[in-house]
Design an enzyme around this catalytic site. Structure first.
Site, PDB file in Angstrom:
ATOM      1  NE  ARG A   1      45.054  36.373  41.654  1.00 37.70           N
ATOM      2  CZ  ARG A   1      44.835  37.543  42.221  1.00 37.70           C
ATOM      3  NH1 ARG A   1      43.639  37.843  42.692  1.00 37.70           N
ATOM      4  NH2 ARG A   1      45.803  38.442  42.289  1.00 37.70           N
TER       5      ARG A   1
ATOM      6  CB  THR B   1      33.422  33.262  40.709  1.00 37.10           C
ATOM      7  OG1 THR B   1      33.748  34.075  41.824  1.00 37.10           O
ATOM      8  CG2 THR B   1      33.680  34.003  39.413  1.00 37.10           C
TER       9      THR B   1
ATOM     10  CE  LYS C   1      31.043  31.233  44.543  1.00 33.59           C
ATOM     11  NZ  LYS C   1      31.732  30.945  45.801  1.00 33.59           N
TER      12      LYS C   1
ATOM     13  CG  ASP D   1      33.214  27.329  48.320  1.00 29.70           C
ATOM     14  OD1 ASP D   1      34.241  27.240  47.617  1.00 29.70           O
ATOM     15  OD2 ASP D   1      32.349  28.211  48.137  1.00 29.70           O
TER      16      ASP D   1
ATOM     17  CB  ALA E   1      32.723  32.227  53.338  1.00 34.67           C
TER      18      ALA E   1
END
Ligand code: ATR
Length: 281
Positions: free
Chosen positions: A21, A67, A71, A108, A137
């Site tokens: 996106r 992405t 990474k 992030d 994450a």
């Protein structure tokens, strides 16, 4: 979109890239701010990531987001990697510096914290943070919380060794507990963050009892498809403040855009609605 010969260029590299996106998001800001620039999706196979990154200065491209699966590889390729990216073990933003060298960073942690603070009144001295998950994450979330001064973090993960490994890097502040004890871990939590893929459309449910979670605790799910995950729905019905995962996606994009297009972009309701509409389509 009309570009001049002076147009600023950036993009995102991934493999595959069609689901990203990021071009929509940056395209929205480019239009909103009337910038002479373009943000492109680059489909780059793993074996080509080094030559693709090295081509950026040669092509006059200002930088790129990264992405999956690039990474981690970028850590070794960039000429310099900032401290946060080193600690997280992944680079998601590459900026071409004026001398043509590549600076890798990870936004992030920034995105997580900006979203949490803009959507709730959470403060780092509120108390215990419980993190579900121990993947990439989770590393970003732990780095963000530590940098903001949180003193007490519990990491709960299905694969216990991964939780223990992550906690051991920040011994004194972080501790690991087994997955089957997660319900108990919530007793004194001021913040609960889900960084696992559980609850995402197409994935298994996150089975957790919130019975012991104080109603004053903030619940943040970094999953954003669906936006209102079952965890967030359940938390909201019992009165907890909830923070969805879309904002992290939007906020983590800001530093790259600012570096490449020379404009600090804002995360507005209009932008959220624009991206949400695409997620639903
Ligand atoms: P990311 O880099 O996006 O965080 P990841 O490294 O694959 O992705 O991590 C995914 C997280 O979701 C991990 O904490 C994973 O737990 P394991 O370390 O045990 O694999 C967690 N996860 C994924 N599926 C799960 C499941 N069915 N039950 C419990 N945890 C799960």
């Amino acid at each position: 979109m009309t570009l001049s010969g002076k147009a600023k260029l950036a993009g995102v590299m991934g493999w595959p890239i069609s689901h990203s996106r990021s071009p929509l998001l940056h395209g929205y800001w480019l239009t909103e701010y009337g910038i002479d620039g373009a943000y492109l999706p680059f489909s780059v196979a793993p074996e080509n990531i080094e030559s693709a990154l090295r081509a950026l200065p040669k092509l006059g491209i200002a930088g790129t987001h990264l992405t999956v699966p690039h990474k981690e590889a970028a850590l070794q390729i960039c000429d310099r990697v900032d401290d946060v990216a080193q600690r997280i073990g992944a680079v998601n933003t590459v900026v071409v510096e004026s001398d043509g060298t590549l600076l890798g960073s990870n936004t992030d942690a920034f995105g997580f914290l900006e979203n949490l603070k803009s959507e709730s009144d959470w403060k780092s001295d509120d108390g215990l943070a419980v993190i579900l998950g121990a993947g990439g994450a989770a590393r970003a979330v732990v780095a963000a919380l530590l940098d903001d001064g949180v003193q007490d973090i519990l990491i709960v993960n299905r694969t216990r060794e991964r939780a223990e490994h992550l906690a051991s890097e920040f011994a004194g502040v972080c501790a690991a507990i087994p997955w089957d004890r997660k319900d108990d871990a919530l007793e004194e939590a001021a913040l609960l963050v889900n960084t696992t893929t559980l609850g995402m459309t197409g994935q298994a449910d996150l089975e957790i009892s919130l019975k012991r979670l104080p109603t004053s605790a903030i619940v943040n799910d970094i999953v954003y498809v669906p936006l209102q995950t079952p965890l967030l729905q359940h938390a909201a019905t019992r009165g907890n403040t909830t923070v969805d995962g879309l904002g992290m996606l939007l906020h983590q994009a800001r530093p790259g855009f600012a570096a490449w297009f020379d404009k600090q972009p804002q995360v507005s309701a209009g932008l959220r609605d624009f991206i949400l509409a695409d997620l639903k389509s």
